[in-house]
Design an enzyme around this catalytic site. Sequence first.
Site, PDB file in Angstrom:
ATOM      1  N   CYS A  68       6.267  -2.581  -1.030  1.00  0.00           N
ATOM      2  CA  CYS A  68       6.168  -1.983   0.299  1.00  0.00           C
ATOM      3  C   CYS A  68       6.812  -2.937   1.301  1.00  0.00           C
ATOM      4  CB  CYS A  68       4.702  -1.733   0.646  1.00  0.00           C
ATOM      5  SG  CYS A  68       4.432  -1.009   2.281  1.00  0.00           S
ATOM      6  N   CYS A 117      -3.009  -0.161   2.832  1.00  0.00           N
ATOM      7  CA  CYS A 117      -2.329   0.718   3.784  1.00  0.00           C
ATOM      8  C   CYS A 117      -2.967   0.616   5.166  1.00  0.00           C
ATOM      9  CB  CYS A 117      -2.393   2.154   3.271  1.00  0.00           C
ATOM     10  SG  CYS A 117      -1.584   3.358   4.317  1.00  0.00           S
TER      11      CYS A 117
END
Length: 391
Positions: free
Chosen positions: A137, A373
């Site tokens: 990510c 997240c």
Amino acid sequence: MSVTLDISHEVQGAGESPPADQAARANLIGLPRPKLQEALEAAGIPANQTKMRAGQLWTALYHQGLTDFAGITTLSKALREELASRFTLKRPEIVTEQISSDGTRKWLIRLASSDPRAPAPEVEAVYIPEPDRGTLCISSQVGCTLNCTFCHTGTQKLVRNLTAEEIVAQILIARDALGEWPTPKEGRKITNIVLMGMGEPLYNFDNVKDAIDILSDGEGLSISKRRITLSTSGVVPMIEKVGSEIGCMLAISLHAVNDPTRDMLVPLNKKYPIAELLDACRNFPGLSNARRITFEYVMLKGVNDSKEDAKELVRLLKGIPAKINLIPFNAWPGAPYECSDWEAIETFADIVNRAGYASPIRTPRGRDIMAACGQLKSESERLKASLRAAQ
């Protein structure tokens, strides 16, 4: 137990500018092939050789992972020395590497500062290993402008866009740490890239496009665009360009099924409401069952997690080849929301599944190192605040 390693370079302190000779040399990382050829020609390499020399450098940078010209033995010693006097292949500085109890890794990366009086900006990248894949990510901006109320990253002001060099460098740094050079053909640790870190990628379109072109080049990092996903909060006018000019996979941070709720969670919705956003998704170039759009939906207790919300989500997405990622809310200090009860998440998923949509519940990863997240950058911000308070 999580582990934090401070691996910052002692030769250059936090916020300091690089030495003058480094600052004067342009970095070749992140230059698309045509711009790389232009840089070489400007450095005096004959025009009829620049394509070949750029190809040799490309292999060295993105297949072999070299960080200095001395190791590029396909070039003559004299040419290596000349290039080293004009250019650099230097990576950004790694401040810390944190390793979660679940194997997730997070790197705090310090970038160059254009103002020697200001602290150098920092971003974070996260590697998530899974049995069938390894996902990296990465960030596209320092900070964010969107102010999504469930996301800690969104509480931090935008500092600037990342350059293509800085976006690509996050992958290089991760592969350095994982020992993944030269680029393997099989058994890769990093199989997927998601632009779901700090920032809104579509507010940095040109640099993101250049970076993805470099990542997907078959003679270097060679990551298929089918394995690169760009996540947007819904910058509607730019969505078509993702399909027509970049060609990677698309993810939409939806998080609500009506405008009043989404206005609260994702303030960008006031400019581009749900109906406009979904129209753009229906018209997304290349959309098919093989190239589905992923809709991200964070589960917030009492906010967006009812049976009625699930049924409305199914109605809204009718006709769009889609996958719905249900994300249990990852708390952060002072967060105004709670994660939905597990029973509510499973009920929501069951309704969506029965309607024919894949709706996996994302397993939270890296929570103990604030790498899950919506948590990126928060820990480094807290540490810097602590240091300021101690001074």
